[in-house]
Design a protein around this motif. Structure first.
Motif, PDB file in Angstrom:
ATOM      1  N   ALA A  54       0.743  -1.004   0.158  1.00  0.00           N
ATOM      2  CA  ALA A  54       0.039  -0.121  -0.094  1.00  0.00           C
ATOM      3  C   ALA A  54       0.790   1.069   0.098  1.00  0.00           C
ATOM      4  O   ALA A  54       1.798   1.434   0.670  1.00  0.00           O
ATOM      5  CB  ALA A  54      -0.827  -0.145   1.152  1.00  0.00           C
ATOM      6  N   THR A  55       0.594   2.282  -0.895  1.00  0.00           N
ATOM      7  CA  THR A  55       1.315   3.455  -1.005  1.00  0.00           C
ATOM      8  C   THR A  55       0.347   4.438  -0.102  1.00  0.00           C
ATOM      9  O   THR A  55      -0.692   4.392  -0.096  1.00  0.00           O
ATOM     10  CB  THR A  55       1.510   3.969  -2.116  1.00  0.00           C
ATOM     11  OG1 THR A  55       0.217   4.138  -2.787  1.00  0.00           O
ATOM     12  CG2 THR A  55       2.460   2.868  -2.935  1.00  0.00           C
ATOM     13  N   THR A  56       1.003   5.404   0.807  1.00  0.00           N
ATOM     14  CA  THR A  56       0.519   6.442   1.367  1.00  0.00           C
ATOM     15  C   THR A  56       1.207   7.700   1.165  1.00  0.00           C
ATOM     16  O   THR A  56       2.640   7.653   1.312  1.00  0.00           O
ATOM     17  CB  THR A  56       0.469   6.084   3.032  1.00  0.00           C
ATOM     18  OG1 THR A  56       0.048   4.973   3.129  1.00  0.00           O
ATOM     19  CG2 THR A  56      -0.091   6.926   3.809  1.00  0.00           C
ATOM     20  N   ALA A  57       0.564   8.859   0.833  1.00  0.00           N
ATOM     21  CA  ALA A  57       1.245   9.873   0.682  1.00  0.00           C
ATOM     22  C   ALA A  57       1.384  10.956   1.678  1.00  0.00           C
ATOM     23  O   ALA A  57       0.514  10.390   2.851  1.00  0.00           O
ATOM     24  CB  ALA A  57       0.491  10.614  -0.403  1.00  0.00           C
ATOM     25  N   VAL A  58       2.202  11.449   2.116  1.00  0.00           N
ATOM     26  CA  VAL A  58       2.445  12.740   3.208  1.00  0.00           C
ATOM     27  C   VAL A  58       1.656  13.578   2.996  1.00  0.00           C
ATOM     28  O   VAL A  58       1.123  14.075   1.839  1.00  0.00           O
ATOM     29  CB  VAL A  58       3.910  12.974   3.029  1.00  0.00           C
ATOM     30  CG1 VAL A  58       3.944  14.336   4.323  1.00  0.00           C
ATOM     31  CG2 VAL A  58       4.995  11.967   3.095  1.00  0.00           C
ATOM     32  N   ALA A  78       1.696  11.472  -7.239  1.00  0.00           N
ATOM     33  CA  ALA A  78       1.846  10.316  -7.496  1.00  0.00           C
ATOM     34  C   ALA A  78       0.764   8.990  -7.200  1.00  0.00           C
ATOM     35  O   ALA A  78      -0.076   8.190  -8.028  1.00  0.00           O
ATOM     36  CB  ALA A  78       3.137   9.155  -6.611  1.00  0.00           C
ATOM     37  N   ASN A  79       0.066   9.258  -6.104  1.00  0.00           N
ATOM     38  CA  ASN A  79      -1.188   8.879  -5.854  1.00  0.00           C
ATOM     39  C   ASN A  79      -2.386   9.118  -6.991  1.00  0.00           C
ATOM     40  O   ASN A  79      -3.079   8.177  -7.375  1.00  0.00           O
ATOM     41  CB  ASN A  79      -1.877   9.217  -4.510  1.00  0.00           C
ATOM     42  CG  ASN A  79      -1.298   8.392  -3.365  1.00  0.00           C
ATOM     43  OD1 ASN A  79      -0.592   7.243  -3.565  1.00  0.00           O
ATOM     44  ND2 ASN A  79      -1.314   8.898  -2.096  1.00  0.00           N
ATOM     45  N   THR A  86      -5.527   7.850   7.985  1.00  0.00           N
ATOM     46  CA  THR A  86      -6.336   6.618   8.609  1.00  0.00           C
ATOM     47  C   THR A  86      -5.250   5.622   9.074  1.00  0.00           C
ATOM     48  O   THR A  86      -4.301   5.333   8.598  1.00  0.00           O
ATOM     49  CB  THR A  86      -7.154   5.990   7.761  1.00  0.00           C
ATOM     50  OG1 THR A  86      -6.492   5.592   6.671  1.00  0.00           O
ATOM     51  CG2 THR A  86      -8.442   6.891   7.226  1.00  0.00           C
ATOM     52  N   SER A  87      -5.571   4.888  10.332  1.00  0.00           N
ATOM     53  CA  SER A  87      -4.830   3.754  10.782  1.00  0.00           C
ATOM     54  C   SER A  87      -4.987   2.550  10.120  1.00  0.00           C
ATOM     55  O   SER A  87      -6.413   2.134  10.053  1.00  0.00           O
ATOM     56  CB  SER A  87      -4.409   3.898  12.180  1.00  0.00           C
ATOM     57  OG  SER A  87      -5.950   3.639  12.702  1.00  0.00           O
ATOM     58  N   HIS A  99      -5.048  -4.568  -4.397  1.00  0.00           N
ATOM     59  CA  HIS A  99      -3.610  -4.986  -4.334  1.00  0.00           C
ATOM     60  C   HIS A  99      -2.679  -3.717  -4.011  1.00  0.00           C
ATOM     61  O   HIS A  99      -1.613  -4.098  -3.589  1.00  0.00           O
ATOM     62  CB  HIS A  99      -3.125  -5.705  -5.396  1.00  0.00           C
ATOM     63  CG  HIS A  99      -3.329  -5.258  -6.605  1.00  0.00           C
ATOM     64  ND1 HIS A  99      -4.470  -5.144  -7.413  1.00  0.00           N
ATOM     65  CD2 HIS A  99      -2.327  -4.606  -7.394  1.00  0.00           C
ATOM     66  CE1 HIS A  99      -4.344  -4.439  -8.775  1.00  0.00           C
ATOM     67  NE2 HIS A  99      -3.033  -4.205  -8.595  1.00  0.00           N
ATOM     68  N   CYS A 100      -3.389  -2.604  -4.254  1.00  0.00           N
ATOM     69  CA  CYS A 100      -2.604  -1.373  -4.056  1.00  0.00           C
ATOM     70  C   CYS A 100      -3.555  -0.480  -3.505  1.00  0.00           C
ATOM     71  O   CYS A 100      -4.514  -0.307  -3.672  1.00  0.00           O
ATOM     72  CB  CYS A 100      -2.128  -0.758  -5.537  1.00  0.00           C
ATOM     73  SG  CYS A 100      -3.203  -0.556  -6.781  1.00  0.00           S
ATOM     74  N   TRP A 101      -2.640   0.510  -2.553  1.00  0.00           N
ATOM     75  CA  TRP A 101      -3.723   1.465  -1.921  1.00  0.00           C
ATOM     76  C   TRP A 101      -2.906   2.770  -1.659  1.00  0.00           C
ATOM     77  O   TRP A 101      -1.869   2.879  -1.602  1.00  0.00           O
ATOM     78  CB  TRP A 101      -3.973   0.917  -0.536  1.00  0.00           C
ATOM     79  CG  TRP A 101      -4.292   1.825   0.690  1.00  0.00           C
ATOM     80  CD1 TRP A 101      -3.488   2.396   1.524  1.00  0.00           C
ATOM     81  CD2 TRP A 101      -5.506   2.543   0.878  1.00  0.00           C
ATOM     82  NE1 TRP A 101      -4.125   3.281   2.150  1.00  0.00           N
ATOM     83  CE2 TRP A 101      -5.524   3.293   1.947  1.00  0.00           C
ATOM     84  CE3 TRP A 101      -6.805   2.234   0.397  1.00  0.00           C
ATOM     85  CZ2 TRP A 101      -6.693   3.916   2.442  1.00  0.00           C
ATOM     86  CZ3 TRP A 101      -7.748   2.975   0.834  1.00  0.00           C
ATOM     87  CH2 TRP A 101      -7.829   3.762   1.933  1.00  0.00           C
ATOM     88  N   GLY A 102      -3.678   3.974  -1.648  1.00  0.00           N
ATOM     89  CA  GLY A 102      -2.967   5.444  -1.345  1.00  0.00           C
ATOM     90  C   GLY A 102      -3.904   6.122  -0.598  1.00  0.00           C
ATOM     91  O   GLY A 102      -5.357   5.988  -0.660  1.00  0.00           O
ATOM     92  N   GLU A 103      -3.534   7.143  -0.080  1.00  0.00           N
ATOM     93  CA  GLU A 103      -4.379   7.987   0.895  1.00  0.00           C
ATOM     94  C   GLU A 103      -3.971   9.576   0.441  1.00  0.00           C
ATOM     95  O   GLU A 103      -2.634   9.689   0.698  1.00  0.00           O
ATOM     96  CB  GLU A 103      -4.510   7.666   2.028  1.00  0.00           C
ATOM     97  CG  GLU A 103      -5.504   8.373   3.063  1.00  0.00           C
ATOM     98  CD  GLU A 103      -5.387   8.046   4.465  1.00  0.00           C
ATOM     99  OE1 GLU A 103      -4.283   8.011   4.852  1.00  0.00           O
ATOM    100  OE2 GLU A 103      -6.619   7.813   4.985  1.00  0.00           O
ATOM    101  N   ASN A 104      -4.671  10.384   0.023  1.00  0.00           N
ATOM    102  CA  ASN A 104      -4.384  11.804   0.046  1.00  0.00           C
ATOM    103  C   ASN A 104      -5.380  12.712   1.192  1.00  0.00           C
ATOM    104  O   ASN A 104      -6.596  12.104   1.267  1.00  0.00           O
ATOM    105  CB  ASN A 104      -4.696  12.653  -1.160  1.00  0.00           C
ATOM    106  CG  ASN A 104      -3.445  12.169  -2.122  1.00  0.00           C
ATOM    107  OD1 ASN A 104      -2.496  11.362  -2.074  1.00  0.00           O
ATOM    108  ND2 ASN A 104      -3.499  12.529  -3.290  1.00  0.00           N
ATOM    109  N   ILE A 105      -4.807  13.396   1.992  1.00  0.00           N
ATOM    110  CA  ILE A 105      -5.660  14.269   3.032  1.00  0.00           C
ATOM    111  C   ILE A 105      -5.097  15.722   2.740  1.00  0.00           C
ATOM    112  O   ILE A 105      -3.987  15.898   2.386  1.00  0.00           O
ATOM    113  CB  ILE A 105      -5.500  13.571   4.360  1.00  0.00           C
ATOM    114  CG1 ILE A 105      -4.229  13.494   4.818  1.00  0.00           C
ATOM    115  CG2 ILE A 105      -6.125  12.305   4.586  1.00  0.00           C
ATOM    116  CD1 ILE A 105      -3.852  13.316   6.381  1.00  0.00           C
TER     117      ILE A 105
END
Length: 152
Positions: free
Chosen positions: A9-13, A123-124, A81-82, A95-101
């Motif tokens: 999973a990808t997570t953005a800053v 990138a997300n 999110t946690s 199979h892939c995940w990302g989050e922008n806040i």
């Protein structure tokens, strides 16, 4: 990058936006759906500009994204999110995940511009792995809180 079992999973800053509010109401009432649609449209316009297929919106998961945006607003905290895999991705083929806040005193357009100016957020938005999106947006006292989940 985080690993959930064998899934990546990808997570953005998170990016805090400091744009000025331009004629936005203190409480948008039913506007959260209008802002959700505007964010969805802005995301797909950005993807289209770079030759990516549009993402489909998941309205059920968008309720979770809205809940998270409301949580951020209530706690005055910009926070990801946690453990999304355990929290709400069970039963969804991914199979892939990302989050922008984001938090902003401006508009959805301002949020999208800031996302596209940030390498991690961009990138997300442009990730070809992502086929679906869930969006939650709420405005409290003129401040816009946005959560965007991407998955594929």
């Amino acid at each position: 990058m985080r690993t959930f079992g064998r899934l990546i999973a990808t997570t953005a800053v998170a990016v805090a936006l400091t744009t000025a509010a331009l004629g936005t109401p203190a409480h948008a009432g039913g506007g959260r759906w209008v802002e959700r649609h505007a964010m969805y449209k802005a995301t797909n316009v950005s993807r289209d500009r770079f030759g990516r297929y549009n993402v489909a919106i998941n309205r059920t998961m968008s309720k979770v994204a809205l809940k998270h945006s409301r949580w951020m607003a209530r706690n005055d905290a910009l926070d990801h999110t946690s453990d999304p895999a355990a929290a709400y991705l069970k039963g969804i083929g991914w199979h892939c995940w990302g989050e922008n806040i984001a938090v902003s005193g401006g508009t959805i357009g301002d949020v999208e511009k800031a996302f596209m100016a940030s390498p991690e957020h961009r990138a997300n938005i442009l990730n070809s792995c992502f086929k679906h999106v869930a969006i939650g947006a709420t405005r409290v006292d003129g401040t816009l809180w946005v959560t965007v989940f991407f998955y594929g």
